[in-house]
Design a protein around this motif. Structure first.
Motif, mmCIF file in Angstrom:
data_model
loop_
_atom_site.group_PDB
_atom_site.id
_atom_site.type_symbol
_atom_site.label_atom_id
_atom_site.label_comp_id
_atom_site.label_asym_id
_atom_site.label_seq_id
_atom_site.Cartn_x
_atom_site.Cartn_y
_atom_site.Cartn_z
ATOM 1 N N ALA A 31 0.801 -1.307 0.099
ATOM 2 C CA ALA A 31 -0.033 0.039 -0.004
ATOM 3 C C ALA A 31 0.748 1.087 -0.105
ATOM 4 N N CYS A 32 0.241 2.298 -0.633
ATOM 5 C CA CYS A 32 1.069 3.499 -0.766
ATOM 6 C C CYS A 32 0.179 4.664 -0.656
ATOM 7 N N ASP A 33 0.587 5.707 0.115
ATOM 8 C CA ASP A 33 0.013 7.174 0.464
ATOM 9 C C ASP A 33 0.918 8.021 1.035
ATOM 10 N N ILE A 34 0.972 9.244 0.207
ATOM 11 C CA ILE A 34 1.967 10.199 0.895
ATOM 12 C C ILE A 34 1.482 10.634 2.305
ATOM 13 N N ASN A 35 0.218 10.353 2.701
ATOM 14 C CA ASN A 35 -0.175 10.763 4.257
ATOM 15 C C ASN A 35 0.276 9.524 4.954
ATOM 16 N N PRO A 36 1.044 9.498 5.816
ATOM 17 C CA PRO A 36 1.408 8.495 6.700
ATOM 18 C C PRO A 36 0.197 7.834 7.565
ATOM 19 N N VAL A 68 -3.942 2.385 -9.279
ATOM 20 C CA VAL A 68 -3.627 3.880 -9.292
ATOM 21 C C VAL A 68 -5.009 4.664 -8.946
ATOM 22 N N SER A 69 -5.155 5.121 -7.591
ATOM 23 C CA SER A 69 -6.389 5.766 -7.275
ATOM 24 C C SER A 69 -5.892 7.257 -6.451
ATOM 25 N N THR A 70 -4.762 7.698 -6.951
ATOM 26 C CA THR A 70 -4.404 9.309 -6.361
ATOM 27 C C THR A 70 -5.139 10.183 -7.291
ATOM 28 N N PRO A 71 -5.078 11.472 -6.794
ATOM 29 C CA PRO A 71 -5.679 12.485 -7.304
ATOM 30 C C PRO A 71 -5.286 12.582 -9.066
ATOM 31 N N PRO A 162 -8.772 19.432 -1.774
ATOM 32 C CA PRO A 162 -8.487 20.555 -2.421
ATOM 33 C C PRO A 162 -8.191 20.403 -3.788
ATOM 34 N N TRP A 163 -7.405 19.164 -4.067
ATOM 35 C CA TRP A 163 -7.176 18.764 -5.661
ATOM 36 C C TRP A 163 -8.351 19.087 -6.407
ATOM 37 N N ARG A 164 -9.387 18.683 -6.166
ATOM 38 C CA ARG A 164 -10.700 18.787 -6.730
ATOM 39 C C ARG A 164 -11.028 20.178 -7.208
ATOM 40 N N ARG A 165 -10.685 21.101 -6.130
ATOM 41 C CA ARG A 165 -10.812 22.542 -6.398
ATOM 42 C C ARG A 165 -9.886 23.079 -7.832
HETATM 43 N N1 LIG Z 1 -14.697 6.019 -10.480
HETATM 44 C C1 LIG Z 1 -15.273 6.586 -9.438
HETATM 45 O O1 LIG Z 1 -16.334 6.410 -9.187
HETATM 46 C C2 LIG Z 1 -14.377 7.551 -8.576
HETATM 47 C C3 LIG Z 1 -14.965 7.766 -7.228
HETATM 48 C C4 LIG Z 1 -14.269 8.466 -6.520
HETATM 49 C C5 LIG Z 1 -13.010 8.978 -6.878
HETATM 50 N N2 LIG Z 1 -12.622 8.613 -8.016
HETATM 51 C C6 LIG Z 1 -11.299 9.132 -8.440
HETATM 52 O O2 LIG Z 1 -10.121 8.491 -7.438
HETATM 53 C C7 LIG Z 1 -9.145 9.539 -7.499
HETATM 54 C C8 LIG Z 1 -9.050 9.701 -5.895
HETATM 55 O O3 LIG Z 1 -10.125 10.353 -5.434
HETATM 56 P P1 LIG Z 1 -10.499 10.453 -3.943
HETATM 57 O O4 LIG Z 1 -11.784 10.989 -3.813
HETATM 58 O O5 LIG Z 1 -10.151 9.094 -3.041
HETATM 59 O O6 LIG Z 1 -9.407 11.674 -3.287
HETATM 60 P P2 LIG Z 1 -8.986 11.750 -1.974
HETATM 61 O O7 LIG Z 1 -8.276 13.241 -1.876
HETATM 62 O O8 LIG Z 1 -10.044 11.524 -0.875
HETATM 63 O O9 LIG Z 1 -7.757 10.700 -1.569
HETATM 64 C C9 LIG Z 1 -6.521 10.690 -2.320
HETATM 65 C C10 LIG Z 1 -5.470 9.720 -1.214
HETATM 66 O O10 LIG Z 1 -4.380 10.239 -2.331
HETATM 67 C C11 LIG Z 1 -3.223 10.435 -1.727
HETATM 68 N N3 LIG Z 1 -2.241 11.045 -2.317
HETATM 69 C C12 LIG Z 1 -2.174 12.202 -3.114
HETATM 70 N N4 LIG Z 1 -1.095 12.331 -3.759
HETATM 71 C C13 LIG Z 1 -0.505 11.090 -3.860
HETATM 72 C C14 LIG Z 1 0.685 10.813 -4.433
HETATM 73 N N5 LIG Z 1 1.492 11.396 -5.206
HETATM 74 N N6 LIG Z 1 1.211 9.536 -3.979
HETATM 75 C C15 LIG Z 1 0.327 8.584 -3.371
HETATM 76 N N7 LIG Z 1 -0.566 9.044 -2.720
HETATM 77 C C16 LIG Z 1 -1.008 10.490 -2.954
HETATM 78 C C17 LIG Z 1 -4.005 11.401 -0.438
HETATM 79 O O11 LIG Z 1 -2.874 11.310 0.678
HETATM 80 C C18 LIG Z 1 -5.243 10.638 -0.407
HETATM 81 O O12 LIG Z 1 -5.139 9.710 0.814
HETATM 82 C C19 LIG Z 1 -9.587 10.718 -8.052
HETATM 83 O O13 LIG Z 1 -8.795 10.522 -9.367
HETATM 84 C C20 LIG Z 1 -11.050 10.607 -8.475
HETATM 85 O O14 LIG Z 1 -11.477 11.100 -9.684
HETATM 86 C C21 LIG Z 1 -13.204 7.835 -8.913
#
Ligand SMILES: NC(=O)c1ccc[n+]([C@@H]2O[C@H](COP(=O)([O-])OP(=O)(O)OC[C@H]3O[C@@H](n4cnc5c(N)ncnc54)[C@H](O)[C@@H]3O)[C@@H](O)[C@H]2O)c1
Length: 394
Positions: A31-36, A68-71, A162-165
């Motif tokens: 698992a990977c996330d920049i937020n510990p 890959v489900s980062t912003p 805030p990335w959505r903004r």
């Molecule tokens: N397909 C769908 O139905 C659906 C639904 C929700 C979100 N999404 C997509 O999923 C993605 C994530 O959305 P979310 O709502 O979970 O966002 P979020 O901001 O809630 O979560 C993003 C996570 O990624 C981490 N992160 C940010 N930059 C990173 C990096 N460079 N490396 C590793 N981790 C990193 C953050 O710390 C956070 O935990 C977006 O692209 C969004 O469009 C798709």
């Protein structure tokens, strides 16, 4: 050998994790996330021992596939990094935020042994699958018009994430169009060749008093390869009830309209299955024999999965394709085909709705030389820096 899957971006990735856990051949390996804190909480919940705040260390930790489900701006660079290492990719939508990212992804995928699939879960919603099967069996005749709408007021969510903004409501035009366009192209089985983008003006401000850069309702009108017409509306700002899965389809022998909420149901009229040319039938009356196979097999689990079951069904397709070395249905070029029209609409809106060509990256061998002239040097060439920051803030 288990199929070792790594998850990056541990909010949305949790939905994928619950689906992967239903498959005995899969091991959630890292698992990977920049937020510990997020990393620790999610990994504890999923029982994952290998945890990384560094993407580079994560992707080198011995994985077969990554989700890959980062912003949004990180999807393409992280996907490309995995592909370059021969690791299969299931990427959140959209695949790209600019044309340079599209090229990076294409180059990485062309020289990789691994598969790339975009997780367009709305294609896997049951009603979308049923209509697709009906189209395949010719019940609609020739499809020539379709509509998709994603109306999801997210002004509060903008502030929490805030990335959505920046990447969703901070750019004018269709920034998040694949949920609406994907199912239409899934039915039409062709590509969009040109796009005009329009906006309805600005009627809301963010909590700091700034006008959203995105107009409240954005629309794109698309022409397909065979001359069909698609109308897509995305609205993330207007005050109103959500309606994220509205679709319609018109063909020479039938039409379909999804429920618009408020007690409405999905409805259909098919020349070969109706006595009255003016009477809808509920889709559910005819759905039985057209239900996709995986939906029949996994109905009970799909009903518990997110996004109308799409979250599970897409994971089944991805895992099967990766393990068999097969081409996934939403492969690289289909993923770009779903993502690029929205991007091009952003440039069209700047040019007052001028129709602009959508590049076909299968044909692009040199970049940017082979791009259509109208897009070279445009606003959508580079939107993100390589580390995912907005290029316009450089
Ligand atoms: N397909 C769908 O139905 C659906 C639904 C929700 C979100 N999404 C997509 O999923 C993605 C994530 O959305 P979310 O709502 O979970 O966002 P979020 O901001 O809630 O979560 C993003 C996570 O990624 C981490 N992160 C940010 N930059 C990173 C990096 N460079 N490396 C590793 N981790 C990193 C953050 O710390 C956070 O935990 C977006 O692209 C969004 O469009 C798709």
């Amino acid at each position: 050998m288990p199929f070792r899957v790594g998850l990056v971006g541990l909010h949305r990735a949790m939905g994928f994790a619950h689906s992967f856990r239903l498959l005995p051949e899969v091991e959630l390996a890292a698992a990977c996330d920049i937020n510990p804190e997020t990393l620790a909480a999610a990994s504890d919940e999923l029982g994952i021992e290998k945890r990384f705040t560094s993407f580079d260390e994560f992707v080198d930790s011995g994985l077969d596939a990554v989700v890959v489900s980062t912003p949004m701006p990180f999807h393409a660079p992280q996907a490309a990094a995995a592909l370059r290492r021969g690791i299969h990719v299931l990427s959140e939508v959209p695949a790209i935020v600019d044309l340079t990212q599209a090229w990076e992804l294409v180059e990485a995928a062309r020289s990789s042994s691994a598969i790339y699939m975009m997780a367009e879960n709305y294609c896997y919603i049951k009603s979308v699958g049923v209509v697709r099967e009906m189209v395949r069996q010719g019940l609609f005749g020739t499809p020539y018009y379709g509509e998709g709408e994603y109306l999801h007021e997210l002004k509060e969510l903008n502030e929490i994430t805030p990335w959505r903004r920046v990447w969703q409501t901070g750019i004018d035009g269709m920034t998040y169009g694949t949920h609406s366009l994907g199912p239409l192209l899934w039915w039409f089985g062709e590509r969009v060749v040109s796009v005009s983008g329009f906006g309805s003006g600005h009627h809301y401000r963010d909590p700091r008093g700034a006008e959203y850069e995105q107009e409240d309702t954005c629309m794109m009108v698309c022409k397909t390869e065979r001359g069909g017409l698609l109308r897509v509306r995305v609205d993330m700002l207007s005050n109103r009830p959500h309606l994220m899965t509205y679709y319609s389809l018109q063909g020479t022998k039938g039409c379909y309209e999804a429920a618009r909420g408020g007690g409405d149901v999905d409805k259909i009229w098919l020349a070969d299955h109706s006595d009255d040319p003016n009477k809808w039938r509920p889709l559910s009356e005819l759905a039985g024999e057209f239900t996709p196979e995986n939906w029949r097999k996994w109905e009970e689990q799909a009903r518990k999965a997110g996004h109308g079951g799409g979250d599970l069904l897409q994971v089944l397709d991805f895992t099967a394709a990766a393990r068999e070395g097969a081409r996934p249905e939403i492969d690289l070029y289909a993923s770009l085909g779903f993502s690029l029209p929205g991007l091009v609409s952003q440039e069209s809106i700047l040019r007052e709705g001028a129709p602009l060509p959508v590049p076909d990256f299968r044909e692009i061998k040199r970049f940017p030389e082979d791009l259509p002239a109208a897009l070279k040097g445009s606003s959508i060439m580079v939107r993100a820096t390589p580390d995912g920051q907005p290029a316009w803030l450089r």
